[in-house]
Design a protein around this motif. Structure first.
Motif, PDB file in Angstrom:
ATOM      1  N   HIS A 221       1.049  -1.138   0.211  1.00 55.32           N
ATOM      2  CA  HIS A 221      -0.197  -0.058   0.138  1.00 55.32           C
ATOM      3  C   HIS A 221       0.530   1.374  -0.031  1.00 55.32           C
ATOM      4  N   GLY A 222       1.957   1.400  -0.592  1.00 56.38           N
ATOM      5  CA  GLY A 222       2.879   2.082  -0.738  1.00 56.38           C
ATOM      6  C   GLY A 222       4.218   2.898   0.759  1.00 56.38           C
ATOM      7  N   PHE A 223       3.782   1.736   1.607  1.00 54.24           N
ATOM      8  CA  PHE A 223       4.773   2.176   3.123  1.00 54.24           C
ATOM      9  C   PHE A 223       5.915   1.572   2.900  1.00 54.24           C
ATOM     10  N   GLU A 224       7.289   2.246   3.209  1.00 60.89           N
ATOM     11  CA  GLU A 224       8.122   1.869   3.873  1.00 60.89           C
ATOM     12  C   GLU A 224       7.891   1.571   5.115  1.00 60.89           C
ATOM     13  N   VAL A 225       8.165   0.454   6.267  1.00 58.36           N
ATOM     14  CA  VAL A 225       8.252   0.688   7.421  1.00 58.36           C
ATOM     15  C   VAL A 225       9.529   1.081   8.500  1.00 58.36           C
ATOM     16  N   TYR A 226       9.307   1.782   9.549  1.00 59.97           N
ATOM     17  CA  TYR A 226      10.928   2.647   9.836  1.00 59.97           C
ATOM     18  C   TYR A 226      10.637   1.263  11.242  1.00 59.97           C
ATOM     19  N   TRP A 227      11.050   0.428  11.264  1.00 63.21           N
ATOM     20  CA  TRP A 227      11.516  -0.319  12.583  1.00 63.21           C
ATOM     21  C   TRP A 227      12.516   0.472  13.881  1.00 63.21           C
ATOM     22  N   LEU A 228      11.275   0.504  14.893  1.00 58.64           N
ATOM     23  CA  LEU A 228      11.796   1.300  15.935  1.00 58.64           C
ATOM     24  C   LEU A 228      12.179  -0.431  16.409  1.00 58.64           C
ATOM     25  N   GLU A 229      13.872  -0.859  17.260  1.00 59.64           N
ATOM     26  CA  GLU A 229      14.155  -1.099  18.456  1.00 59.64           C
ATOM     27  C   GLU A 229      13.982  -1.366  19.868  1.00 59.64           C
ATOM     28  N   LYS A 230      14.308  -0.365  19.724  1.00 60.37           N
ATOM     29  CA  LYS A 230      13.864   0.886  21.315  1.00 60.37           C
ATOM     30  C   LYS A 230      13.313   2.250  20.815  1.00 60.37           C
ATOM     31  N   TYR A 231      12.236   2.142  22.219  1.00 60.36           N
ATOM     32  CA  TYR A 231      11.332   3.339  22.161  1.00 60.36           C
ATOM     33  C   TYR A 231      10.780   3.328  23.631  1.00 60.36           C
ATOM     34  N   ASN A 232      10.190   4.772  23.404  1.00 60.82           N
ATOM     35  CA  ASN A 232       9.346   5.411  24.245  1.00 60.82           C
ATOM     36  C   ASN A 232       8.348   4.892  23.851  1.00 60.82           C
ATOM     37  N   THR A 233       7.070   4.191  24.348  1.00 60.03           N
ATOM     38  CA  THR A 233       5.940   3.789  23.506  1.00 60.03           C
ATOM     39  C   THR A 233       5.210   5.002  23.518  1.00 60.03           C
ATOM     40  N   ILE A 234       4.925   5.799  24.286  1.00 63.76           N
ATOM     41  CA  ILE A 234       3.851   7.187  23.769  1.00 63.76           C
ATOM     42  C   ILE A 234       4.113   7.816  23.414  1.00 63.76           C
ATOM     43  N   PRO A 235       5.280   8.392  23.592  1.00 62.48           N
ATOM     44  CA  PRO A 235       5.495   9.732  23.016  1.00 62.48           C
ATOM     45  C   PRO A 235       6.618   9.200  21.855  1.00 62.48           C
ATOM     46  N   ASP A 236       7.090   7.680  21.454  1.00 65.15           N
ATOM     47  CA  ASP A 236       7.512   7.794  19.939  1.00 65.15           C
ATOM     48  C   ASP A 236       6.634   7.294  19.260  1.00 65.15           C
ATOM     49  N   ILE A 237       5.849   6.842  19.939  1.00 69.49           N
ATOM     50  CA  ILE A 237       4.892   6.425  18.870  1.00 69.49           C
ATOM     51  C   ILE A 237       3.331   7.493  18.317  1.00 69.49           C
ATOM     52  N   ASN A 238       2.685   7.252  19.222  1.00 69.47           N
ATOM     53  CA  ASN A 238       1.879   8.574  19.713  1.00 69.47           C
ATOM     54  C   ASN A 238       2.642   9.737  19.526  1.00 69.47           C
ATOM     55  N   PHE A 239       2.095  10.221  18.209  1.00 70.55           N
ATOM     56  CA  PHE A 239       2.512  11.531  17.337  1.00 70.55           C
ATOM     57  C   PHE A 239       0.925  12.249  16.566  1.00 70.55           C
ATOM     58  N   LEU A 240       0.999  13.349  15.775  1.00 71.56           N
ATOM     59  CA  LEU A 240      -0.267  13.776  14.969  1.00 71.56           C
ATOM     60  C   LEU A 240       0.295  14.369  14.405  1.00 71.56           C
ATOM     61  N   ASN A 241      -0.149  14.067  13.393  1.00 68.46           N
ATOM     62  CA  ASN A 241       0.032  15.044  11.509  1.00 68.46           C
ATOM     63  C   ASN A 241      -0.812  15.653  11.758  1.00 68.46           C
ATOM     64  N   LEU A 242      -0.111  17.402  11.471  1.00 71.64           N
ATOM     65  CA  LEU A 242      -0.713  18.267  11.390  1.00 71.64           C
ATOM     66  C   LEU A 242      -1.112  18.678  10.484  1.00 71.64           C
ATOM     67  N   ASP A 243      -0.105  18.576   9.481  1.00 72.94           N
ATOM     68  CA  ASP A 243      -0.253  18.705   7.541  1.00 72.94           C
ATOM     69  C   ASP A 243       0.906  18.303   7.343  1.00 72.94           C
ATOM     70  N   PRO A 244       1.078  18.035   5.588  1.00 73.08           N
ATOM     71  CA  PRO A 244       1.909  16.672   5.437  1.00 73.08           C
ATOM     72  C   PRO A 244       4.080  17.099   5.526  1.00 73.08           C
ATOM     73  N   GLU A 245       3.914  17.965   6.416  1.00 71.22           N
ATOM     74  CA  GLU A 245       5.537  18.763   6.412  1.00 71.22           C
ATOM     75  C   GLU A 245       4.965  18.445   7.987  1.00 71.22           C
ATOM     76  N   THR A 246       4.326  18.485   8.432  1.00 66.05           N
ATOM     77  CA  THR A 246       4.574  18.607  10.033  1.00 66.05           C
ATOM     78  C   THR A 246       4.278  17.363  11.254  1.00 66.05           C
ATOM     79  N   LEU A 247       4.860  17.222  11.908  1.00 62.67           N
ATOM     80  CA  LEU A 247       4.927  16.485  13.532  1.00 62.67           C
ATOM     81  C   LEU A 247       4.274  17.148  14.807  1.00 62.67           C
ATOM     82  N   LEU A 248       2.870  17.123  15.206  1.00 64.90           N
ATOM     83  CA  LEU A 248       3.255  17.402  16.222  1.00 64.90           C
ATOM     84  C   LEU A 248       3.551  16.020  17.000  1.00 64.90           C
ATOM     85  N   ILE A 249       5.030  16.619  18.620  1.00 62.65           N
ATOM     86  CA  ILE A 249       5.416  15.933  18.912  1.00 62.65           C
ATOM     87  C   ILE A 249       5.337  15.673  20.561  1.00 62.65           C
ATOM     88  N   SER A 250       5.382  14.576  21.301  1.00 63.02           N
ATOM     89  CA  SER A 250       5.407  15.020  23.162  1.00 63.02           C
ATOM     90  C   SER A 250       7.006  16.203  22.767  1.00 63.02           C
TER      91      SER A 250
END
Length: 295
Positions: A221-250
């Motif tokens: 379906h057109g997606f490359e996957v960026y696999w994370l081996e280490k992460y802090n679940t909520i802040p690293d995964i649960n972000f918001l796309n404000l627009d195509p150029e901008t990510l809103l993150i913790s």
């Protein structure tokens, strides 16, 4: 759509554990976090509705005591030109679904397609990623059931989607919803926890079904996957796309880890303080629900 946190403190660790939060939370700090979140979204030119302010007085009195009410992502989801309501997978959250749905029906009477009580099973939309105009990715786990998916899938197909991929992830507080395990970070990139590569996806079409592993399904379906081996679940995964150029993150997110991927190096990252709200077990994406999507 957003919702302010309830007016109650969660005063101690024992209480937090009993309501499945990770730490005590002070209302005053939670409101400061919420106002920062709301302000940044409004600054991006997005109209924000705090549904708690739209409730009638009796409903508002109850709502102010519902500690999870600000997790609006789960309550409903826009698919094409329709809005499908969710159904709570946990009894503590049922009242907010009823309250929010009563308002959404008033705002969008022609496109809100189900009454909340018209289908069985559970459907919380933190378990749903709309990948593109063709495919939807759904997790059945702690809060969403296959019965819930069965009741809504024909409506999704009628909106022009040709595939629904269903994954069944482990049931734990760290994997509560799909958006705690993966998230769309770019038009052609998904960030995901590395363990997901071992899970099959049951792909449904209007005419049948088949099984596929997670990465080939997303690649197709057109997606490359960026696999994370280490992460802090909520802040690293649960972000918001404000627009195509901008990510809103913790502010607690590992921004450099995200920017290490070539497709994210030119992204604009807006960092906000939501650590008090994150103690409740969810992040920025959980706290925001798109009501109108651009096509």
């Amino acid at each position: 759509m957003l919702c302010a946190p309830s007016k109650l403190d969660v005063p101690d660790l024992k209480t937090a554990e009993n309501v499945q939060w990770s730490a005590p939370v002070k209302h005053e700090k939670a409101m400061e976090n919420f106002m920062e979140l709301k302000g940044v979204i409004e600054d991006a030119g997005i109209k924000v509705i705090d549904y708690s302010k739209e409730l009638p007085p009796v409903a508002r009195s109850l709502s102010e005591q519902l500690i999870n009410r600000f997790f609006v992502r789960d309550l409903a989801c826009v698919f094409g030109n329709i809005i499908i309501p969710g159904k709570a997978g946990s009894s503590i959250r049922r009242p907010e679904y009823v309250q929010a749905h009563s308002l959404i029906k008033q705002w969008f009477p022609e496109t809100f397609v189900f009454d909340e009580n018209n289908y069985g099973g559970a459907m919380e939309f933190g378990d749903v990623l709309i990948l593109n105009k063709d495919a939807v990715f759904i997790n059945i786990g702690m809060r969403t059931t296959i019965e819930g998916v069965e009741k809504v899938k024909e409506k999704i197909f009628k909106e022009g989607f040709s595939e629904i991929g269903i994954i069944d992830l482990p049931r734990s507080s760290d994997t509560l919803h799909l958006d705690m395990n993966c998230n769309v970070a770019n038009g052609d990139l998904i960030i995901a926890k590395s363990f997901m590569r071992y899970f099959p996806v049951h792909v449904f079409t209007e005419s049948g079904s088949q099984f596929e592993m997670t990465e080939p399904f997303l690649n197709r379906h057109g997606f490359e996957v960026y696999w994370l081996e280490k992460y802090n679940t909520i802040p690293d995964i649960n972000f918001l796309n404000l627009d195509p150029e901008t990510l809103l993150i913790s502010k607690k997110a590992h921004k450099q880890m995200l920017k290490n991927h070539p497709k994210l190096q030119k992204k604009k990252f807006i960092e906000i303080e939501v650590s008090e709200l994150e103690k409740s077990g969810g992040g920025i994406r959980c706290m925001s629900m798109p009501l109108r999507r651009k096509t």
